[in-house]
Design an enzyme around this catalytic site. Structure first.
Site, PDB file in Angstrom:
ATOM      1  N   ASP A 129      -7.331   3.743  -5.776  1.00 20.27           N
ATOM      2  CA  ASP A 129      -6.717   4.718  -6.521  1.00 20.27           C
ATOM      3  C   ASP A 129      -7.600   5.973  -7.266  1.00 20.27           C
ATOM      4  O   ASP A 129      -8.770   5.348  -7.639  1.00 20.27           O
ATOM      5  CB  ASP A 129      -5.995   4.099  -7.695  1.00 20.27           C
ATOM      6  CG  ASP A 129      -4.604   3.406  -6.430  1.00 20.27           C
ATOM      7  OD1 ASP A 129      -4.095   3.854  -5.646  1.00 20.27           O
ATOM      8  OD2 ASP A 129      -5.037   1.999  -7.166  1.00 20.27           O
ATOM      9  N   ASP A 142       0.753   7.309  -3.090  1.00 21.08           N
ATOM     10  CA  ASP A 142       1.518   6.795  -3.816  1.00 21.08           C
ATOM     11  C   ASP A 142       2.584   7.843  -4.252  1.00 21.08           C
ATOM     12  O   ASP A 142       3.613   7.562  -4.153  1.00 21.08           O
ATOM     13  CB  ASP A 142       0.841   5.947  -4.757  1.00 21.08           C
ATOM     14  CG  ASP A 142       0.060   5.405  -4.893  1.00 21.08           C
ATOM     15  OD1 ASP A 142       0.797   4.618  -4.187  1.00 21.08           O
ATOM     16  OD2 ASP A 142      -0.578   4.829  -6.223  1.00 21.08           O
TER      17      ASP A 142
END
Length: 176
Positions: A129, A142
């Site tokens: 991330d 995402d």
């Protein structure tokens, strides 16, 4: 509609699904590789606008780090989701549903790739991330999952049929 027309349309939807997924997954993996190469531990890059910046985080869990002690379970769920999405994509006759399913597949597969590629044990790798929203850190996969969710809600709200194939009658009667 003839059988050949149905086969051609299915091939067209499969081609769109595969092409979109290939490009989307490639973009996700390239952005993650860049984040790994450019954002070391503790390095944060501020950005203007709603995105607070870029910050590398390795997330072993699901959304917001939930289930980080059960990474292999999350990986198996993601694998099952990818397989289910493929089955659904083969069953739909709607191009709009095909696009939404391809985005969902791309998001799930993009994060599953991380869990496999960065695993030291059985499906225990962490997702890369790097998009810092202030309240959460995410990635391009995402974003695909979020867009797919919004698209599915919109398709349902607009009553876009998943399939135009005839459905059997409720009580075991003949097909329409």
């Amino acid at each position: 509609m003839t059988k050949n027309t149905n086969k051609r349309r299915l091939r067209g939807r499969v081609a769109v699904f595969v092409a979109l997924a290939a490009v989307a997954i490639a973009l996700d993996q390239v952005t993650k590789a860049l984040a790994l190469a450019r954002l070391g531990k503790g390095v944060s890059v501020a950005l203007p606008g709603p995105l607070h910046g870029l910050r590398l985080v390795r997330n072993p869990g699901a959304s917001l780090g939930l289930g980080s002690g059960s990474t292999w379970v999350i990986s198996l769920i993601a694998l099952a989701a990818c397989l289910l999405i493929i089955v659904l994509a083969l069953r739909t006759t709607s191009m709009a549903w095909t696009l939404a399913l391809s985005l969902a597949f791309s998001g799930a597969a993009g994060n599953l790739i991380d869990r496999v590629a960065y695993a030291s044990g059985f499906l225990d790798g962490a997702v890369v991330d790097f998009l810092d929203y202030g309240w959460s850190v995410g990635n391009v996969a995402d974003i695909y999952l979020t867009l797919a969710g919004v698209a599915v809600v919109a398709l349902i709200a607009c009553n876009v049929q998943f399939s135009d194939r005839s459905q059997p009658k409720e009580h075991g009667g003949a097909a329409k």
